[in-house]
Scaffold this motif. Structure first.
Motif, PDB file in Angstrom:
ATOM      1  N   ILE A 116      18.199   2.868  -3.623  1.00 33.29           N
ATOM      2  CA  ILE A 116      17.689   3.661  -4.625  1.00 33.29           C
ATOM      3  C   ILE A 116      16.857   3.430  -5.870  1.00 33.29           C
ATOM      4  N   THR A 117      16.023   3.753  -6.136  1.00 33.51           N
ATOM      5  CA  THR A 117      14.826   3.703  -7.377  1.00 33.51           C
ATOM      6  C   THR A 117      14.594   4.882  -8.162  1.00 33.51           C
ATOM      7  N   ASP A 118      14.347   4.170  -9.592  1.00 36.87           N
ATOM      8  CA  ASP A 118      13.753   4.858 -10.654  1.00 36.87           C
ATOM      9  C   ASP A 118      13.129   4.190 -11.289  1.00 36.87           C
ATOM     10  N   GLY A 119      12.049   4.629 -12.729  1.00 35.51           N
ATOM     11  CA  GLY A 119      10.963   4.056 -13.550  1.00 35.51           C
ATOM     12  C   GLY A 119      11.596   3.418 -13.800  1.00 35.51           C
ATOM     13  N   GLY A 120      13.474   3.463 -14.138  1.00 35.16           N
ATOM     14  CA  GLY A 120      13.782   2.496 -15.042  1.00 35.16           C
ATOM     15  C   GLY A 120      14.116   1.265 -15.027  1.00 35.16           C
ATOM     16  N   ALA A 168       0.754  -1.024   0.087  1.00 37.84           N
ATOM     17  CA  ALA A 168       0.238  -0.463  -0.214  1.00 37.84           C
ATOM     18  C   ALA A 168       1.179   1.256   0.479  1.00 37.84           C
ATOM     19  N   VAL A 169       1.532   0.784   0.757  1.00 38.13           N
ATOM     20  CA  VAL A 169       3.144   2.309   0.654  1.00 38.13           C
ATOM     21  C   VAL A 169       3.527   2.847  -0.905  1.00 38.13           C
ATOM     22  N   SER A 170       3.748   1.581  -1.356  1.00 35.99           N
ATOM     23  CA  SER A 170       4.609   1.687  -2.506  1.00 35.99           C
ATOM     24  C   SER A 170       3.499   2.331  -3.526  1.00 35.99           C
ATOM     25  N   VAL A 209       8.704   0.274  -5.048  1.00 35.69           N
ATOM     26  CA  VAL A 209       8.072   1.903  -5.905  1.00 35.69           C
ATOM     27  C   VAL A 209       8.917   2.107  -7.295  1.00 35.69           C
ATOM     28  N   GLY A 210      10.084   1.143  -7.173  1.00 39.26           N
ATOM     29  CA  GLY A 210      10.807   1.767  -8.695  1.00 39.26           C
ATOM     30  C   GLY A 210       9.746   0.840  -9.949  1.00 39.26           C
ATOM     31  N   LEU A 211       9.080  -0.417  -9.507  1.00 39.20           N
ATOM     32  CA  LEU A 211       7.934  -1.068 -10.197  1.00 39.20           C
ATOM     33  C   LEU A 211       7.354   0.707 -10.577  1.00 39.20           C
ATOM     34  N   GLU A 212       6.338   1.009  -9.335  1.00 37.85           N
ATOM     35  CA  GLU A 212       4.868   2.202  -9.848  1.00 37.85           C
ATOM     36  C   GLU A 212       5.801   2.951 -10.857  1.00 37.85           C
ATOM     37  N   LEU A 213       7.232   2.917 -10.755  1.00 35.38           N
ATOM     38  CA  LEU A 213       7.789   4.200 -11.992  1.00 35.38           C
ATOM     39  C   LEU A 213       7.888   4.287 -12.898  1.00 35.38           C
ATOM     40  N   ARG A 214       7.779   2.844 -13.313  1.00 35.19           N
ATOM     41  CA  ARG A 214       8.259   3.124 -14.385  1.00 35.19           C
ATOM     42  C   ARG A 214       6.995   3.312 -15.474  1.00 35.19           C
TER      43      ARG A 214
END
Ligand SMILES: Nc1ncnc2c1ncn2[C@@H]1O[C@H](COP(=O)(O)OP(=O)(O)OP(=O)(O)O)[C@@H](O)[C@H]1O
Ligand SMILES: O=C(O)[C@H](O)CO
Length: 524
Positions: free
Chosen positions: A460-464, A340-342, A426-431
């Motif tokens: 640390i993540t991002d959409g990539g 839920a948080v992600s 969150v990395g997956l959410e930012l895709r």
């Protein structure tokens, strides 16, 4: 092993400390995120928080607006993971007014601090404070019980002329075990272990611990009567509830056996509790009797929270501004399931990066998630307003800060922690949220430097992330199913996305950060 260890050289995290920093425009979003995390952790260092909370004025000290005369009458006790550094600083400030002290700190901490170059957090050789190490692996043991006895003994010897300084930080419950007879240490430990394994919250756990212990729930302050008691508390519980942090040894609290039984019942443990525990709960609780004691004067006890997640986020916010972002603090109390948080952070990033007015469904889902993740609607609305302004009024880069302690439902046997799992999700959410040259970046890190049973604090993540993993033959979903986020991040790009600050000597739960670069004019 050598390869794994090579991942843990504290590279970028400390790389900026004490060195000339690269110009802002040259610093990547990842580097800025690490720098902000380092600032958050630095703000709640044990020596720093103690120094800031005690003002020495000749033969007196002022703490939270209260003045205490020093007449070689100061005694000190402490228990918790950050207490050694707190005690070292307190001794420096109090000088020879400090008569004697006993602290209960984690097994091996002195050696670990030496190895990590943190000698300034150790006591001097001629210190008047006795250090007792125990509670190996954060579990109460005979060594911690001996330390608890030493602490109780010191408190009992005090007179009305004395002042007792109590230093408290997270991990204090395990470091101050004093089971009420006939409960044995093993029996008390078994009850709390079963509760923890069944997913009880820290409030539920400590409700039970308080009922089974002499020193918790105000018991220590009671032992110290008629001396004055001042407790300096580094909080590791959401909302900083004094009666739950380390089970509140200096906070008078009534113990209701019915309340304790209802917690045990919730986790189907009533039948599993030993006769000794039933016996103690069945009698009128000694703590309840004790708290009715007329000699227990609450004006003699002063509890002060000197460090917390909010303090860390506030300082992080200042650093964020220096690093070229507009800060917005969502909440220091984010909790609930990591999924839920992600989802929440994914939605907020989508909201911030939307090319046009974001569809109303995004805000509606954000508000729906609020109660599940412990965030008030008001805070969500305020945050969305700032993110919206960032988009429509061209504020430039924005940084959302939050803190707390989400939970992970363990279904697999892999190695990981809640921060690494959150970052992965969150990395997956930012895709798909790519903005030129780079989309939002997310960091999640445990302020104690250790995320679950791993050497990392978070990641640390991002959409990539998804594409990066695929290109390296790593199946994210497999790692998630197996709760194997640490293995995943260790293998991905030689561990570059791991956050590895090493031992931080403090603990105010976790810090979350979403860095949103400026939305380019042509897509606004
Ligand atoms: N493989 C895993 N993947 C994800 N989370 C995990 C994994 N193993 C343990 N955890 C989570 O890590 C948490 C324990 O983490 P940690 O040791 O950092 O404790 P903590 O809550 O920070 O405690 P303290 O405040 O005492 O340091 C538990 O909530 C547990 O669910
Ligand atoms: O010691 C404890 O009880 C936990 O760390 C919460 O403060």
């Amino acid at each position: 092993m050598a390869r794994v260890l090579s991942l843990f050289r504290p590279k970028p995290f400390l790389a900026f400390v004490g060195r000339r920093k690269p110009p802002l425009c040259k610093m990547s979003l990842d580097s800025r995120a690490q720098e902000v995390f380092a600032t958050a952790v630095g703000a709640v260092q044990p020596d720093t928080v103690v120094r800031q909370s005690i003002e020495r004025k000749e033969d007196s000290v002022i703490i939270d607006g209260h003045k205490y005369a020093l007449k070689h009458n100061l005694h000190l006790v402490g228990f918790g993971k950050a207490v050694l550094g707190m005690a070292a600083e307190a001794e420096k400030i109090m000088g020879d007014h400090l008569v004697k002290g006993v602290i209960s700190v984690p097994h091996g901490i002195q050696e670990t601090l030496k190895q990590n170059g943190k000698e300034h957090l150790l006591l001097k050789e001629n210190s008047r404070i006795k250090v007792m190490e125990g509670a190996k692996h954060n579990l109460p043991d005979a060594d911690a019980q001996k330390a608890a006895e030493g602490i109780a003994q010191l408190a009992r010897e005090l007179t009305e002329k004395d002042l007792l300084l109590v230093l408290i930080s997270g991990g204090g419950s395990a470091l101050l075990p004093a089971p009420i007879p006939p409960i044995s240490l093993q029996e008390k430990f078994d009850v709390t272990r079963k509760l923890a394994a069944a997913g009880a919250t820290i409030q539920e756990l400590n409700t039970v611990r308080r009922a089974l212990s002499f020193l918790k729930g105000g018991g220590l302050a009671h032992c110290a009567q008629p001396a004055k008691v001042v407790a300096l508390i580094l909080s590791d519980v959401i909302g900083d509830p004094l009666d739950f942090i380390a089970s509140g040894p200096t906070v008078r609290s009534d113990v209701w056996p019915e309340e304790v039984l209802s917690v045990l019942d919730r986790y189907k443990l009533v039948d599993a509790i030993p006769a000794s525990v039933k016996d103690v709960l069945g009698r009128l609780s000694p703590q309840r009797e004790k708290n009715k004691d007329e000699t227990d004067k609450s004006e003699n006890v002063h509890n002060v929270v000197i460090g917390s997640n909010s303090v860390a986020l506030k300082c992080a916010g200042r650093r964020v501004r220096e690093l070229g972002f507009r800060p917005v603090v969502l909440s220091p109390g984010v909790c609930g399931d990591v999924r839920a948080v992600s989802r929440l952070y994914g939605l907020l990033a989508r909201f911030a990066c939307s090319r046009e007015e974001p569809p109303p469904e995004i805000a509606a889902e954000v508000l729906r998630l609020g109660p599940e993740v412990g965030v008030e609607s008001w805070d969500l609305c305020r945050t969305m307003q700032v993110l919206g302004e960032g988009r429509t009024e061209g504020w430039g880069a924005t940084c959302l800060l939050a803190g707390g302690e989400p939970t992970v439902e363990l279904t697999g046997k892999g190695r990981g922690g809640r921060n690494q799992e959150l970052a992965l999700r969150v990395g997956l959410e930012l895709r798909g949220l790519e903005l030129p040259p780079k989309g939002p970046v997310f960091l999640s890190g445990g302020t104690d430097g250790q995320d679950g049973p791993t050497e990392a604090a978070g990641a640390i993540t991002d959409g990539g992330l998804y594409e990066e993993a695929q290109a390296q033959g790593l199946d994210i979903n497999n790692f998630l199913t197996n709760n194997d986020s640490f293995t995943f991040f260790s293998r991905l790009s030689s561990g570059q996305r791991l956050l590895v600050p090493g031992l931080t000597c403090t603990n105010v739960m976790d810090v979350h950060m979403l860095l949103i670069p400026p939305i380019p004019i042509n897509i606004r």
